[in-house]
Write an enzyme that holds these catalytic residues in place. Structure first.
Site, PDB file in Angstrom:
ATOM      1  N   CYS A 134       0.899  -1.300   0.045  1.00 18.41           N
ATOM      2  CA  CYS A 134      -0.111   0.142  -0.009  1.00 18.41           C
ATOM      3  C   CYS A 134       0.968   1.206  -0.078  1.00 18.41           C
ATOM      4  O   CYS A 134       1.385   1.719   1.194  1.00 18.41           O
ATOM      5  CB  CYS A 134      -0.955   0.079   1.138  1.00 18.41           C
ATOM      6  SG  CYS A 134      -1.961   1.495   1.510  1.00 18.41           S
ATOM      7  N   CYS A 137      -0.085   4.037   2.582  1.00 14.20           N
ATOM      8  CA  CYS A 137       0.286   3.744   3.842  1.00 14.20           C
ATOM      9  C   CYS A 137       1.758   3.806   3.997  1.00 14.20           C
ATOM     10  O   CYS A 137       2.183   4.297   5.089  1.00 14.20           O
ATOM     11  CB  CYS A 137      -0.145   2.293   4.284  1.00 14.20           C
ATOM     12  SG  CYS A 137      -1.729   1.657   3.497  1.00 14.20           S
ATOM     13  N   ASP A 138       2.422   3.169   3.301  1.00 19.32           N
ATOM     14  CA  ASP A 138       4.087   2.865   3.709  1.00 19.32           C
ATOM     15  C   ASP A 138       5.042   3.656   2.680  1.00 19.32           C
ATOM     16  O   ASP A 138       6.179   3.861   3.175  1.00 19.32           O
ATOM     17  CB  ASP A 138       4.275   1.709   3.453  1.00 19.32           C
ATOM     18  CG  ASP A 138       3.449   0.664   4.435  1.00 19.32           C
ATOM     19  OD1 ASP A 138       3.352   1.125   5.467  1.00 19.32           O
ATOM     20  OD2 ASP A 138       2.917  -0.352   3.942  1.00 19.32           O
TER      21      ASP A 138
END
Ligand code: FAD
Length: 305
Positions: A134, A137-138
């Site tokens: 993701c 997200c990261d």
């Protein structure tokens, strides 16, 4: 004495919370079991443009919180626990979770989908250690670094755009010679100075002991192999339904729970909503629509019983 809920919903994405909203508003005693946070997959995107009622678009995480709040307003309760196994044929139905056992007259399955993996030997070991699923997200962990991204659809294209704003260099690896993503993305991607492509290619090996240090990429036409030293790898090759818990209990079709628009499954009193069921279009809106249908069907089932 054990408490028996009218409805226990497994999963707090748009499907689960819409079922919770409709059922709680109809006066049912409703519990939502969620292992992470409200919103499910939509919480992973900062811009949802196709959910009606938000002409400027809406942050997916915020939309998820709103779904939850609306269901709570009518009395739906959320327990943060991971469901580990279920007895769906039992009466009442039992859900064994990390937070104890829960009992239900009806169960709505809304576990959605997770990232599809590459299936490489060291993938699980290096997940969270350079291998990611993701970008939103990261991605921030790779500021000024070099990353590879596998995929060619709309999600991969959106992630490439996002990563190009953070990373020093992004290498997009795709099995075909053109992206499946819409034309709008093509035009934007082609203009990025820090994006490189590896067409007709696949990642065949992950290198690194404690952390990912590089990937081996094979050209699927010429057979030539190349080692790319990268700090991170993002995999964006689609989603996979989270049906492990129901395998052997419910009828599946291609990995998805077999259910039509009524959301009824092969076990009475058990409903499947959203990305986890057989359907043509997996979106927030269609998951929410399923949630409404499931609550309606569950009400009929409870009244008849
Ligand atoms: C990055 C991204 C961007 C997207 N953008 C859009 C968009 O712009 N517009 C759009 O319409 N759709 C978009 N989608 C698709 C949309 O998010 C999904 O179709 C929708 O979220 C499906 O909802 P769902 O309720 O079926 O399940 P999910 O959203 O997948 O939610 C399932 C929930 O169940 C929980 N769960 C699973 N297993 C367990 C367990 N064992 N115990 C407890 N809890 C469990 C999960 O933690 C999760 O919260 C996007 C998806 C992604 C990944």
């Amino acid at each position: 004495m054990k408490r028996i809920y009218d409805m226990v919903i497994l999963g707090g994405g748009p499907g689960g919370y819409t079922a919770a909203l409709y059922a709680a508003r109809a006066g049912l005693d409703v519990l939502v079991l969620e292992k992470l946070s409200a919103g499910g997959q939509m919480a992973l995107t900062s811009q949802v443009d196709n959910y009606p009622g938000f002409p400027e678009g809406v942050d997916g995480f915020e939309l998820g919180m709103r779904f939850q709040e609306q269901a709570q307003r009518f009395g739906a309760v959320t327990e943060y626990a991971e469901v580990r196994s279920m007895e769906l044929g039992a009466e009442p139905k039992v859900l064994h979770t990390s937070g104890g056992d829960f009992y239900a007259r009806t169960v709505v399955l809304a576990m959605g989908a997770g990232a599809r993996k590459l299936g490489l030997p060291d993938e699980d070991r290096l997940t969270g250690r350079g291998v990611n699923y993701c970008a939103h997200c990261d991605g921030m962990f790779y500021r000024g670094k070099t990353v590879a991204l596998v995929g060619g659809g709309n999600s991969a294209a959106a992630e490439a755009l996002y990563l190009s704003r953070i990373a020093k260099k992004v290498i997009l690896i795709h099995r075909r010679d053109t992206l499946r993503a819409t034309k709008l993305y093509h035009e934007q991607l082609m203009q990025l100075p820090n994006l490189e492509f590896r067409w007709n290619s696949a990642v065949t090996e992950l290198a690194g002991h404690d952390r990912l240090s590089g990937v081996k990429v094979k050209n699927l036409i010429s057979g030539a192999e190349e080692e790319l030293p990268v700090d991170g790898l993002f995999v964006s090759i689609g989603r996979q339904p989270a049906t492990e818990l129901v395998t052997g209990q419910l009828e599946l079709d291609n990995g998805y729970i077999r259910a039509d628009e009524s959301t009824k499954t092969s076990i009475p009193g058990v409903y499947a909503v959203g990305d986890i069921r057989t359907k043509a279009l997996r979106q927030i809106l269609t998951a929410a629509a399923d949630g409404a249908n499931a609550a309606h069907e569950a009400e009929l089932y409870l009244t008849a019983g």
